[in-house]
Design an enzyme around this catalytic site. Structure first.
Site, mmCIF file in Angstrom:
data_model
loop_
_atom_site.group_PDB
_atom_site.id
_atom_site.type_symbol
_atom_site.label_atom_id
_atom_site.label_comp_id
_atom_site.label_asym_id
_atom_site.label_seq_id
_atom_site.Cartn_x
_atom_site.Cartn_y
_atom_site.Cartn_z
ATOM 1 N N GLY B 215 1.486 -1.641 -6.152
ATOM 2 C CA GLY B 215 0.226 -0.879 -5.207
ATOM 3 C C GLY B 215 -0.611 -1.698 -4.568
ATOM 4 N N SER B 216 -2.102 -1.318 -4.734
ATOM 5 C CA SER B 216 -2.978 -1.937 -4.067
ATOM 6 C C SER B 216 -3.566 -3.294 -4.755
ATOM 7 C CB SER B 216 -4.456 -1.088 -4.060
ATOM 8 O OG SER B 216 -3.974 -0.030 -3.234
#
Lengths: 454, 491
Positions: B215-216
């Site tokens: 993810g981020s």
């Protein structure tokens, strides 16, 4: 060339009188002491390895074995002073080592202590040894009992048929809690019978009868009885599924026939018969067939996911031993399970004493056999010769059959390792064999000494 | 007759020779293969005949041995088993060994030839040496903080010392107690079937053996690649990114969880965790540069051992622009182990240098004398030191002003990055909450700890806030535990 032979050659011609052979009883005594000490050492080694302390009974065990051995030695000193000095110490050492191994395996099976019973049987065996040495002044006396021997042997062989089978073989009789293997005693009696019969009839066997191609066939009247006895014995044993002993009798018969007649043809016939018998039995007997399969593929049961069979476990034990062994008390031969104290006792020796120890044990047996043959060679009259050769061959064949079996050299046939294995009948019988060899070797050397020869 | 007796004697001698030769065959020639036979129980018996060496954490053994007086004599015991299970693994008489118990089995079981005082003599006697000990790099307080932080969750924590690669904490939840597996009785079999049937997979080491879409948190890698490649020079300059951002060559529109991402600068985008900006940045950096940077951080390396093997973290190298854009924000085929993401944070903290992580400080002989030490590890430059410095500043911004406020520690510089990873068919699964961070005490010369936390069953689904909400406090607890410890060279 035997030492006795050399002595004769140099001593005989000039002076008919006394050139006394060395009796070497002192050497025998020293070797016996060494054998007892080695056994006690082994006993202590087991205790130290397992409990970090000397086993409680070490002194008693040593004293017991020592007293037995000394009594035997005294008997030899008294009544067989010219006997081969190696025979008795080898017996003591092998028996002592066997006791150590059984004691050691007893530690793994607290519910089944076999060493005390084995010690009692060993005492009986040595007692029998002493009795034979003391009472049997001349082995030729046995010739008088040729037919008593054969009848007794056949009765002993057939007795177990009346008793229930134990582990698939009808070779035991049970009386008052003791189990006895009469076949063990029978083998000595048969050896005496074969030796006596062949000694009496060897010329007839060798020189009469018809000649068929290169083989001199003796007349049925001469060959018949002995062949019949042999056939009956082997037949009974096959019925009892004691293939080891039948193989043993077969080997004994062929060897003695060959030695008595000097006909190589007998060996050919013997081998041919053996091959035929092996094929027939291997085909017809599922029991034997599975033994052969196991021998050819010892690890098949592992690949089939059924775990290691006894032979595989035995081979693993030997392999674990390697060159020097794990040390007494430090192996895991209990994994063999059933018969680890009897048929498979050699595996314990192999694991804990290594190739070095096994080779030493084999050489001890080899020495015992060689001394037997030497006694036969030194003996002049045919019965003594055949008797010594027969008894020595018995030991040699038995060691080969069982040791070859547990090391995967030949298919496994259940037999007792002489002196080492648990089993009263076996120990007693082997002491009787040693006693007879002592007797024959004594008379052989005594005769050279001019006391009894002429 | 004499001649024939001799012949019979020779025959017996022949039998004797056959026995001797055969015994030598079995005991010497065939012995090694018999020893290896699966049906042979002796190796097992020998193996368990003596106590196993111990695994030490912070100077204290977390393992032990119990004398059962059975044929397989010594069984393994564990102190705080569930807490250390992702490190120790188990040593079972029935099911073998895993993790450190497996990787250091030679030392622990005493089979390692290095343990022998005289190796050649040892080969000859085949004696077994007493087992040696394995001293781990674990930080007991950090491990405990991570274990307690994850209690009741599914997830994992990996913490590293950035300058060396020492693994300070390695926790996977839910965990299990290796103790009941030690023996070979029915209790062990029952424990085994219970653990293997558990749908939460407690024996899975999520910190090193499980990969997640990062993810981020992967934006740290994307930012490093973009800065190193010169795609971005001024972190404050607007990036000309629309919100939503149409993935190149497709009609798919990428949106943001946060507001204020349209045309945001890289610094703003990092702090707010804007997907649009970093997707565009990754696409602009290109497959080659993105791949090179990801590799330098340790992605696509299947050979990493710490000393037990670490699952391969992946960054797909055969991507079109749209896939590259998605990969750059830690989605599509990008997957990372928590340990890998801790390495990413550690690289930033360590001036751009990546140290291969390791778990075993040294192994010792039974007496405590050193057998082998970890030695220096391979170092790779994942980014320019200047890039690392800029990323440190951005990561501190995340903690001070952005999504990672929950990780702030009084009296320390903390940098972090949150992440929420979509997964499952059509992103249907509960998103994974991520947090990667590093911390440096105010009096420390360099960051002392880098952490990655993943929580599989995060309570909320509110974009990066779940990473900040669920994962960041755990990371903070771990970092605090390390910073507070007195026995470190700094501070």
């Amino acid at each position: 060339m035997s030492k006795a032979g050399i002595t004769v050659a140099t001593a005989d011609p000039p002076a008919p009188a006394v050139r006394r052979l060395p009796r070497r009883r002192g050497i025998e005594l020293a070797l016996i002491v060494l054998a007892v000490l080695l056994s006690v050492y082994g006993y202590c080694a087991v205790g130290l390895a397992r409990h970090g302390a000397l086993p409680p009974g070490a002194a008693g065990y040593g004293a017991g074995l020592g007293v037995l051995a000394l009594l035997a030695h005294l008997a030899v000193r008294l009544r067989a002073p010219y006997a081969d000095p190696l025979l008795l110490p080898i017996g003591v050492l092998l028996n002592g080592l066997g006791l150590v191994l059984i004691y050691r395996l007893d530690l793994e099976t607290p519910g089944d202590r076999a060493a005390p019973a084995q010690l009692v049987w060993s005492t009986l065996g040595v007692a029998l040894f002493i009795l034979v040495v003391l009472l049997l002044r001349d082995h030729r006396v046995l010739q008088r009992y040729t037919y008593v021997c054969v009848v007794a042997a056949l009765i002993l062989l057939t007795l177990p048929i009346l008793f229930p089978a134990v582990n698939g073989a009808r070779i035991w009789i049970r009386i008052a809690g003791f189990s006895i293997q009469p076949g063990e005693f029978a083998k000595v009696l048969l050896a005496v019978f074969f030796a006596a019969y062949l000694a009496a009839n060897r010329s007839a066997l060798a020189y009469t009868g018809r000649r068929v191609w290169k083989l001199q066939l003796p007349t049925g009247r001469v060959l018949g009885p002995i062949l019949a006895v042999w056939l009956v014995s082997v037949g009974v044993l096959v019925l009892e599924r004691d293939l080891g002993t039948s193989l043993l009798f077969f080997g004994l018969f062929v060897v003695l026939l060959y030695v008595a007649t000097g006909r190589t043809g007998w060996i050919a016939v013997g081998l041919l018969l053996a091959a035929l018998g092996a094929v027939a039995v291997g085909r017809l007997e599922p029991h034997v067939h599975s033994r052969i399969e196991t021998w050819l593929h010892p690890f098949a049961s592992i690949e089939a996911g059924e775990g290691a069979n006894q032979l595989a476990q035995s081979l693993f034990a030997f392999a674990e031993g390697g060159m020097l062994g794990t040390g007494l008390g430090l192996g895991h031969s209990f994994l063999i399970g059933f018969a680890v104290k009897s048929d498979f006792i050699l595996a314990t020796a192999g694991e804990e004493l290594g190739l070095a120890g096994i080779a030493a044990v084999f050489l001890l047996y080899g020495l015992l056999v060689e001394r037997g043959f030497r006694a036969g060679l030194a003996q002049r009259e045919p019965f003594g010769r055949l008797l010594a050769v027969g008894l020595a061959s018995l030991v040699a064949l038995q060691v080969f059959v069982i040791a070859g079996g547990v090391t995967g050299l030949i298919p496994l046939t259940g037999m007792a390792m002489p002196f080492l294995a648990q089993g009263g009948s076996s120990v007693v019988t082997n002491w009787a064999i040693v006693a007879l060899l002592v007797r024959v070797s004594d008379s052989a050397r005594r005769s050279y000494d001019g006391q009894d020869a002429r | 007759m004499t001649r024939h007796i001799r012949h019979a004697g020779y025959f017996c001698a022949l039998l004797l020779v056959a026995l001797l030769v055969n015994a030598a065959r079995v005991q010497v020639v065939q012995a090694p293969s018999y020893d290896r036979n699966p049906g042979n129980r002796r190796p097992d018996i020998t193996r368990y005949e003596q106590p196993r060496g111990d695994i030490l954490v912070g100077g204290r053994p977390v393992t032990g041995s119990r004398d059962t007086r059975e044929h397989l004599r010594y069984e393994r015991t564990y102190t705080d088993g569930p807490m250390y299970a992702p490190v120790t693994g188990f040593a079972s008489q029935l099911y073998g060994t895993t993790l450190l118990e497996s990787a250091e089995d030679g030392v622990l079981s005493g089979a390692d030839p290095m343990l022998a005082p005289f190796p050649l003599w040892n080969d000859f006697t085949r004696a077994r040496n007493a087992g040696g000990d394995v001293v781990t790099t674990l930080h007991p307080a950090a491990q405990e903080a991570a274990y307690e932080g994850l209690a009741g969750h599914k997830g994992a924590v990996a913490a590293l010392e950035p300058s060396t690669g020492r693994i300070l904490a390695l926790v996977s939840a839910p965990s299990y107690d290796p103790q009941p597996l030690s023996g070979n009785g029915s209790a062990a079999a029952r424990a085994w079937s219970r653990l293997t049937a558990d749908k939460d997979r407690p024996m899975l080491n999520r910190a090193v053996r499980q990969t997640y879409p990062p993810g981020s948190t992967f934006k740290v890698v994307t930012a490093a690649a973009a800065l190193d490649a010169g795609v971005v020079t001024d972190l404050e300059a607007p990036t000309d990114t629309p919100d939503p951002y149409r993935l190149p060559g497709t009609r798919t529109r990428l949106t943001n969880a946060s507001k204020g991402c349209a045309n945001a600068s890289v610094r703003e985008a990092f702090t707010l965790s804007c997907n649009t900006v970093f997707a565009k940045l990754g696409a602009e950096a290109g497959v080659t540069d993105m791949t090179a940077t990801a590799h330098a951080f340790g992605f696509n390396n299947g050979a990493l051992r710490i000393p037990f093997p670490v699952a391969r973290s992946t960054f797909d190298t055969t991507l079109d622009q749209a896939q590259l854009a998605l990969s750059s924000i830690g989605q599509y085929n990008t997957r990372a182990t928590p340990l890998q993401m801790a390495m990413v944070a550690a690289a930033v903290a360590n001036g751009g240098q990546v140290r291969d992580p390791y778990l075993v400080e040294r192994t010792t002989r039974p007496g405590g004398s050193t057998l082998a030490t970890a030695g220096s590890r391979a170092t790779r430059q994942a980014m320019y030191p200047s890039t690392a410095a800029r990323l440190r500043a951005m990561m501190r911004d995340v903690v001070e002003n952005g999504t990672g406020r929950n990780a702030a520690i009084r009296g320390a510089k903390v940098g972090g990055k949150t992440g929420t990873a979509q997964h499952g068919l059509g992103n249907s699964g509960t998103p994974y909450a991520w947090f990667v961070s590093w911390a440096q005490g105010d009096r420390d010369l360099a960051p002392r700890v880098a952490v990655a936390v993943v929580v599989e069953d995060a309570e909320t689904d509110r974009g990066d806030i779940s990473g900040g909400g669920d994962a960041a406090p755990i990371a903070r607890a771990v970092m605090e535990a390390v910073l507070k410890s007195p026995d470190q060279p700094f501070g």
